[in-house]
Design an enzyme around this catalytic site. Sequence first.
Site, PDB file in Angstrom:
ATOM      1  N   ASP A 199      51.655  47.670  42.772  1.00  0.00           N
ATOM      2  CA  ASP A 199      50.945  46.410  42.513  1.00  0.00           C
ATOM      3  C   ASP A 199      51.774  45.525  41.606  1.00  0.00           C
ATOM      4  OD1 ASP A 199      48.776  46.954  44.011  1.00  0.00           O
ATOM      5  OD2 ASP A 199      47.308  46.961  42.379  1.00  0.00           O
ATOM      6  N   THR A 253      43.541  42.423  47.378  1.00  0.00           N
ATOM      7  CA  THR A 253      42.797  42.995  48.505  1.00  0.00           C
ATOM      8  C   THR A 253      41.295  43.010  48.248  1.00  0.00           C
ATOM      9  OG1 THR A 253      43.416  45.124  47.583  1.00  0.00           O
ATOM     10  CG2 THR A 253      44.576  44.418  49.526  1.00  0.00           C
ATOM     11  N   THR A 254      40.916  43.412  47.039  1.00  0.00           N
ATOM     12  CA  THR A 254      39.484  43.437  46.739  1.00  0.00           C
ATOM     13  C   THR A 254      38.933  42.018  46.848  1.00  0.00           C
ATOM     14  OG1 THR A 254      40.072  45.102  45.114  1.00  0.00           O
ATOM     15  CG2 THR A 254      37.797  44.369  45.110  1.00  0.00           C
ATOM     16  N   ASP A 264      41.495  50.365  43.824  1.00  0.00           N
ATOM     17  CA  ASP A 264      42.409  49.556  44.613  1.00  0.00           C
ATOM     18  C   ASP A 264      41.750  49.261  45.959  1.00  0.00           C
ATOM     19  OD1 ASP A 264      45.256  48.599  44.907  1.00  0.00           O
ATOM     20  OD2 ASP A 264      45.027  49.824  46.694  1.00  0.00           O
TER      21      ASP A 264
HETATM   22  P1  ADP Z   1      42.383  42.535  43.696  1.00  0.00           P
HETATM   23  O1  ADP Z   1      42.469  43.776  44.527  1.00  0.00           O
HETATM   24  O2  ADP Z   1      41.694  41.456  44.420  1.00  0.00           O
HETATM   25  O3  ADP Z   1      43.670  42.117  43.082  1.00  0.00           O
HETATM   26  P2  ADP Z   1      41.498  43.237  41.049  1.00  0.00           P
HETATM   27  O4  ADP Z   1      40.526  44.322  40.801  1.00  0.00           O
HETATM   28  O5  ADP Z   1      42.904  43.384  40.637  1.00  0.00           O
HETATM   29  O6  ADP Z   1      41.367  42.890  42.547  1.00  0.00           O
HETATM   30  O7  ADP Z   1      40.898  41.928  40.367  1.00  0.00           O
HETATM   31  C1  ADP Z   1      41.523  40.709  40.394  1.00  0.00           C
HETATM   32  C2  ADP Z   1      40.662  39.659  39.746  1.00  0.00           C
HETATM   33  O8  ADP Z   1      40.416  39.973  38.387  1.00  0.00           O
HETATM   34  C3  ADP Z   1      41.352  38.320  39.772  1.00  0.00           C
HETATM   35  O9  ADP Z   1      40.437  37.323  40.114  1.00  0.00           O
HETATM   36  C4  ADP Z   1      41.844  38.167  38.332  1.00  0.00           C
HETATM   37  O10 ADP Z   1      41.941  36.817  37.958  1.00  0.00           O
HETATM   38  C5  ADP Z   1      40.766  38.860  37.568  1.00  0.00           C
HETATM   39  N1  ADP Z   1      41.186  39.326  36.250  1.00  0.00           N
HETATM   40  C6  ADP Z   1      42.169  40.177  35.932  1.00  0.00           C
HETATM   41  N2  ADP Z   1      42.242  40.365  34.602  1.00  0.00           N
HETATM   42  C7  ADP Z   1      41.267  39.617  34.051  1.00  0.00           C
HETATM   43  C8  ADP Z   1      40.791  39.380  32.717  1.00  0.00           C
HETATM   44  N3  ADP Z   1      41.335  39.968  31.653  1.00  0.00           N
HETATM   45  N4  ADP Z   1      39.750  38.552  32.549  1.00  0.00           N
HETATM   46  C9  ADP Z   1      39.192  37.979  33.618  1.00  0.00           C
HETATM   47  N5  ADP Z   1      39.558  38.158  34.880  1.00  0.00           N
HETATM   48  C10 ADP Z   1      40.590  38.960  35.106  1.00  0.00           C
END
Ligand code: ADP
Length: 534
Positions: free
Chosen positions: A395, A96-97, A63
């Site tokens: 989340d 956030t990431t 996270d």
């Molecule tokens: P954040 O803290 O930014 O929300 P995450 O680690 O949750 O970071 O990653 C979010 C990113 O991962 C987004 O760009 C989302 O579209 C992408 N994402 C989530 N699930 C998938 C998936 N199954 N395939 C491709 N991209 C994905």
Amino acid sequence: MALYSVPVLILKEGTQRTIGRDALRANIMAARALAEVLKTSLGPRGLDKMLVDSFGDITVTNDGATIVKEMEVQHPAAKLLVEVAKAQDAEVGDGTTSAVVFAGALLEKAEELLEQNIHPTIIIEGYTKAMKEAIRILEEIAIKVDPMDRGLLRKIVDTAIASKYIGKGAIGEKLANMAIDAALTVAERRPDGTYDFRIDDVKIEKKKGGSIADTQLVYGIVLDKEVVHPGMPRRVENAKIALIDAPLEVEKPEITAKINITSPDLIKAFLDEEAKLLKEMVDKIADTGANVVICQKGIDEVAQHFLAKKGILAVRRVKRSDMEKLEKATGGKIVSSIRDLKPEDLGYAELVEERRVGNDKMVFVEGCKNPKAVTILVRGANDMVLDEVERSLKDALNVLRNVMRVPKILPGGGAPEVELALRLREFAAKIGGKEQLAIEAFAAALEEIPMILAETAGQDPLEVLMKLRQLHSEGKINAGIDVINGKVVEDITKINVVEPLIVKTNVIKSATEAATTILKIDDIISASPLKKEE
Ligand code: ADP
């Protein structure tokens, strides 16, 4: 013109100063270093970080907000990025990431422009224009949705928690459904047809022990407390609940008083008087019709005894926040003086019951007057797991709230970034001049997101980007990378990877603001660190 030969000292001795390009370079380097750490955590195939604090406590998470909060970042520019992550977390609770990684990418591209002698002001202007245009485009391509459509909510939650280690498989499914049920219960309809709720409306109570699969959604409030006296009932139906924030004790005098007791009779009289006062308190409560007492303060043993005799279930030392939740849930009123307690101050619940949860006991207040009260009782083997489950639930609740507030979604998996890059390059050509270069740099920074996602899936980032560019130029605006199966797909929404629009707009806004703030700095003046006494 007068010549001053004596140097004018305006800064304290020992102050360090870095100016101009050196300052900028140092800041960019620090901020990029932080973004670099987060890069590998992006998306569902992102890796976790293990953080060990100065007490030796361990957190394992991917996270973004948690990582940057726990990292104890020292450099001021990197701290600015930490603030971005925190702001993103506070506003939309997700992305956030992405925000930190994107800010890092913007700075990396800015560095290249600085090398070509483009002034920071031009870069800032270009970036700001690009940001505004990007937000406009996102609004245009976002898909309007029904915020009460369960199937859709499920897709959004899945995308949001897919990157958490507990966000997958049967457990992930259970948690996702629980978050949706909770959100649908607490959400209120607003006049414009959208919905809203506060994350706090869903109480999350963590109890160590058992497994994550034992986590349950309770329609009511769960208190991490036991019934105070063995003689009291463990279960009260049709509960009329007194919420009291005064002690059920005889107040001890503030000053130490010395009483000379000369005979056993006097001791008895003294104790009898105390018992009489406590009995009066209990009688007063019982007279209102209450059969449950929930007290924020202590309950004297003698008072417990009288309560038990009247068949009243009582709980003591309940947290203020829980008292307030109970007030809202049961429709009761917290009273600070027992004398003032009236029947209409009592709250109502169909059932108040003490139940065994693992090795402990907890009190469940269910079927409350206000059906919008919910608690998720989280179980797990250790604090690390409990905390990660809580973060994932938060989340999930955040994305749910986001899409309920602004019922518009975007495809995930890098699709919007590639589409934005494509359209921003066309926009840049129209603007022309040096700003064009900055807008193009912004577009290139956006493309870092799908490239990083590709990398986490073990794919060749450039190859993936080329394919995506090709598909988008053919008008396939939902083309993205499916990181689970490691391949480019023409429509990422078909595999249910979707995100709320406001998360993405916020990522772009906050990352651009952070990058431009750093680019504006041309002077770092740091006071000499305070020396510790040897
Ligand atoms: P954040 O803290 O930014 O929300 P995450 O680690 O949750 O970071 O990653 C979010 C990113 O991962 C987004 O760009 C989302 O579209 C992408 N994402 C989530 N699930 C998938 C998936 N199954 N395939 C491709 N991209 C994905």
